[in-house]
Design an enzyme around this catalytic site. Sequence first.
Site, PDB file in Angstrom:
ATOM      1  N   GLU A 172       0.848  -1.199   0.000  1.00 24.00           N
ATOM      2  CA  GLU A 172       0.000   0.000   0.000  1.00 24.00           C
ATOM      3  C   GLU A 172       0.877   1.240   0.000  1.00 24.00           C
ATOM      4  O   GLU A 172       2.021   1.190   0.440  1.00 24.00           O
ATOM      5  CB  GLU A 172      -0.862   0.016   1.278  1.00 24.00           C
ATOM      6  CG  GLU A 172      -1.673  -1.249   1.458  1.00 24.00           C
ATOM      7  CD  GLU A 172      -2.317  -1.336   2.839  1.00 24.00           C
ATOM      8  OE1 GLU A 172      -2.913  -0.344   3.277  1.00 24.00           O
ATOM      9  OE2 GLU A 172      -2.207  -2.401   3.460  1.00 24.00           O
ATOM     10  N   LYS A 219       2.112   4.546   1.595  1.00 25.88           N
ATOM     11  CA  LYS A 219       2.136   4.986   2.995  1.00 25.88           C
ATOM     12  C   LYS A 219       1.759   6.460   3.069  1.00 25.88           C
ATOM     13  O   LYS A 219       2.550   7.342   2.738  1.00 25.88           O
ATOM     14  CB  LYS A 219       3.515   4.766   3.612  1.00 25.88           C
ATOM     15  CG  LYS A 219       3.513   5.040   5.094  1.00 25.88           C
ATOM     16  CD  LYS A 219       4.820   4.646   5.742  1.00 25.88           C
ATOM     17  CE  LYS A 219       4.724   4.672   7.258  1.00 25.88           C
ATOM     18  NZ  LYS A 219       4.331   5.928   7.822  1.00 25.88           N
ATOM     19  N   ASP A 227       0.693  10.137   4.419  1.00 23.18           N
ATOM     20  CA  ASP A 227       1.301  10.993   5.419  1.00 23.18           C
ATOM     21  C   ASP A 227       0.219  11.856   6.058  1.00 23.18           C
ATOM     22  O   ASP A 227      -0.072  12.947   5.592  1.00 23.18           O
ATOM     23  CB  ASP A 227       2.352  11.865   4.714  1.00 23.18           C
ATOM     24  CG  ASP A 227       3.318  12.451   5.700  1.00 23.18           C
ATOM     25  OD1 ASP A 227       3.291  12.032   6.870  1.00 23.18           O
ATOM     26  OD2 ASP A 227       4.093  13.340   5.303  1.00 23.18           O
ATOM     27  N   TYR A 248      -7.073   1.465   5.909  1.00 18.54           N
ATOM     28  CA  TYR A 248      -6.028   0.475   5.603  1.00 18.54           C
ATOM     29  C   TYR A 248      -6.081  -0.798   6.438  1.00 18.54           C
ATOM     30  O   TYR A 248      -5.317  -1.710   6.210  1.00 18.54           O
ATOM     31  CB  TYR A 248      -4.626   1.077   5.621  1.00 18.54           C
ATOM     32  CG  TYR A 248      -4.224   1.858   6.871  1.00 18.54           C
ATOM     33  CD1 TYR A 248      -4.147   1.269   8.107  1.00 18.54           C
ATOM     34  CD2 TYR A 248      -3.894   3.208   6.754  1.00 18.54           C
ATOM     35  CE1 TYR A 248      -3.764   1.988   9.217  1.00 18.54           C
ATOM     36  CE2 TYR A 248      -3.505   3.939   7.864  1.00 18.54           C
ATOM     37  CZ  TYR A 248      -3.447   3.319   9.099  1.00 18.54           C
ATOM     38  OH  TYR A 248      -3.073   4.036  10.191  1.00 18.54           O
ATOM     39  N   LYS A 289      10.422   2.960   2.984  1.00 23.04           N
ATOM     40  CA  LYS A 289      10.343   4.397   2.709  1.00 23.04           C
ATOM     41  C   LYS A 289      11.073   4.789   1.431  1.00 23.04           C
ATOM     42  O   LYS A 289      12.027   4.137   1.024  1.00 23.04           O
ATOM     43  CB  LYS A 289      10.988   5.166   3.879  1.00 23.04           C
ATOM     44  CG  LYS A 289      10.207   5.086   5.176  1.00 23.04           C
ATOM     45  CD  LYS A 289       9.145   6.154   5.194  1.00 23.04           C
ATOM     46  CE  LYS A 289       8.492   6.336   6.534  1.00 23.04           C
ATOM     47  NZ  LYS A 289       8.978   7.416   7.327  1.00 23.04           N
ATOM     48  N   CYS A 302      48.021  25.925   0.487  1.00 21.37           N
ATOM     49  CA  CYS A 302      47.184  25.092  -0.383  1.00 21.37           C
ATOM     50  C   CYS A 302      47.448  23.609  -0.111  1.00 21.37           C
ATOM     51  O   CYS A 302      48.606  23.185  -0.130  1.00 21.37           O
ATOM     52  CB  CYS A 302      47.468  25.403  -1.849  1.00 21.37           C
ATOM     53  SG  CYS A 302      46.708  24.213  -2.966  1.00 21.37           S
ATOM     54  N   CYS A 354      49.308  22.015  -3.549  1.00 21.60           N
ATOM     55  CA  CYS A 354      50.664  22.368  -3.981  1.00 21.60           C
ATOM     56  C   CYS A 354      51.467  23.055  -2.883  1.00 21.60           C
ATOM     57  O   CYS A 354      52.634  23.363  -3.073  1.00 21.60           O
ATOM     58  CB  CYS A 354      50.599  23.257  -5.220  1.00 21.60           C
ATOM     59  SG  CYS A 354      49.950  24.898  -4.859  1.00 21.60           S
ATOM     60  N   CYS A 369      43.944  29.430  -3.603  1.00 24.35           N
ATOM     61  CA  CYS A 369      45.351  29.116  -3.849  1.00 24.35           C
ATOM     62  C   CYS A 369      45.784  29.997  -5.022  1.00 24.35           C
ATOM     63  O   CYS A 369      45.110  30.035  -6.048  1.00 24.35           O
ATOM     64  CB  CYS A 369      45.516  27.641  -4.214  1.00 24.35           C
ATOM     65  SG  CYS A 369      47.128  27.275  -4.907  1.00 24.35           S
ATOM     66  N   CYS A 409      48.884  24.714 -10.175  1.00 19.84           N
ATOM     67  CA  CYS A 409      48.382  23.738  -9.212  1.00 19.84           C
ATOM     68  C   CYS A 409      47.378  22.796  -9.875  1.00 19.84           C
ATOM     69  O   CYS A 409      47.393  21.603  -9.661  1.00 19.84           O
ATOM     70  CB  CYS A 409      47.741  24.503  -8.061  1.00 19.84           C
ATOM     71  SG  CYS A 409      46.984  23.499  -6.810  1.00 19.84           S
TER      72      CYS A 409
END
Length: 701
Positions: free
Chosen positions: A115, A117, A119, A248, A334, A428, A431, A453, A458
């Site tokens: 079924e 679900k 809410d 249900y 879920k 950095c 580098c 940096c 780099c």
Amino acid sequence: MNKKQVQERLKKLRTEIDYHRYLYHVLDRQEISDAALDSLKHELFKAEQEYPELITPDSPTQRVGGIPLDKFKKIKHQTRMLSLEDVFSEEEIKGWEGRLQRVLKKSVAFGYYCELKLDGLALNLKYKKGLFASGATRGDGETGEDVTNNVKTIETIPLFLRQPPEKELKKIGLSGTSIKKLLAAIKNGEIEARGEVIIFKSDFARLNQHNAKKGEQIFANPRNAAAGSVRQLDPKIAAERPLKFIVYDLVTDIGLETHEQAHEVLKLLGFKSLKYNKFCPDIKTVIGFHHHWQKRRSDPDFHFDGIVVSVNQLKWYKPLGVRGKTPRYMVAYKFPGEEATTMVEEIKVQVGRTGKLTPTAYLQPVPVGGVTVSRATLHNEDEIKRLGVKLGDTVIIRRAGDVIPEVVRVLKNLRTGKEKAFKMPSACPICGGKVARKRVSDKKQKESVAHYCVNKNCFAVLKRQLEHFVSKGAFNIEGLGPKIIEQLLNEGLVKNAADLFKLTEGDLVPLQRFAEKSAGNLVEAIADKKNISLARFLYALGIDHVGEETAITLTRNFQFSISNFKLNLRKLSDFFKEEKLRGIKDIGPVVAKSIEDWFGNKKNQKFLRDLFDAGVKIKKEKLVKSDKLKGLKIVPTGELKNFSRDEVKRKIRESGGDPQSSVSKNTDFVLAGDNPGSKFDKAKRLGVKIISEEEFLGMIS
Ligand code: IVH
């Protein structure tokens, strides 16, 4: 965590969950999303499964919902209103089925009834002699709130039950006894049914619009509106709200065989049951049903957050029984939520193409939005301060649609006191170059200070190294082209090749061109290549002067015995000493020095360690796999349909042959593709045999 720490964690989790459940169930209010709360509950549930001795009677896993409010009269439920255990993945739903078989100590072919679900708010309805008598909320599961007058105004709740003709009951497969029991209960006895009060999405929009105009209460979502409308004292208000009741369960025992029959009976009695519900003969079909509705989640005009899966044959309910507050024979499967809770294990800094340093939370992996997420962005230093996040914190992360996962909130109540603050680095991390601070504004025009940096090289160097690392002759990772490598670097997801092995679907899905499927495929493709031959490994390292050929020569010359083939750093550096290398035919002094220098370099050593830590393993690979071309000297030339030049050389070697690059009278064959050229002419002149690609394929197959 040791047991004491687990115990502490459980205590804190329980307090936190109780607090949010109180808001949700009693005050119809929320501070964190359903998905985040589900995630906390899931952690608690799993930990208690692992340590059953730590379960306390007051744990939220043992108790249902809220406390009935004093303003209502109370109704004691004749049968307890239980709650459902959540599962979130295929693995977990299969695990649930496995547990059922273990409890029964046999392998039963269960059928399942699935079924949607809903809410909303759960209700228990009682009918006496066919007339509506009372309606109660779930409350604490034992005692609910008497909301009879409010729910009486809901049109989908019949005020008297329909008396179905016997013919209709026979048609849905009811036995004679069940028919008798049912009709007697309608006429002279009691009937109890359960279901959910909800508000449809379109009705909810109208309600809020209407309320806004009149300056009345605006609701956060349909669930809060439904629950709030039922749990207030004035029935006139409930009557004005567009409430719907969807049934249900039939609580009254009339000796039915299946849960599906219960739904059929309820429909004949005049209740509204969802037309989408479906019998599924096995778990595979259940998973299909789940996936089907996950994709069409927004189609129906009501919210649902997963599916409820029940064992269909009612005879198993008793033997399976109830554990704590949840029945074993039923489970909520879920849909992936957009939020989840998890722990920050580390905060590291990623460097993107522009040189921007992005602090990133490295997390205990957790499913969010259908993929596993193991890191989330913290954007910049200002954001870290705003969130107040520390190493070791429990956080809520969000992955909405294809957006990069982010940390949205710290659950400070779950702290142990051992959390550590984070500081942006002053150099950095790639580098070691200088870091500068710049004031920037993001897409939403929000100003913040970003760290950069300043070294332009780099990035470029790194990109070339990675392209080489994944190329055909090296790790040969399919689907990892230059565009994607660039994206990974741009996002700072990869700092060196070892990081490739740490990528998860959650990292990739937000990137352009990545649907979930291709993200999963790439993660798998990378993982597939973790076990690699030494020759490929050496070539992949990108050592100056070490091409495929040299890597193979090196591999051949080191007679590694497989029994102690666990390659570690020390062994590697021992092997690759210049004086040893100089003794090898085909390895000249320049190459030897280059190799020794590479292995002697601290940064490279750290890189090797990272690779091994990331799970890369060197396997012994037979360089020669067959003797189909044993001893033959073969020169490939021209364009081949099935192979690149490196590939065909590899093929020749694997078949025991010796690929060569120039033709002489010692050459056994010239393998000629399209547009051959001078080697072809020379072969003709010397009378060397020429073979086509097709003939070559025939020889090696
Ligand atoms: S069956 C053991 N079927 O989910 C109680 N419940 O998390 C399970 N719910 O209290 C009842 N849709 O409020 C069932 N099709 C459905 C449902 C459903 C929503 C709610 C119900 C229940 C809660 C458990």
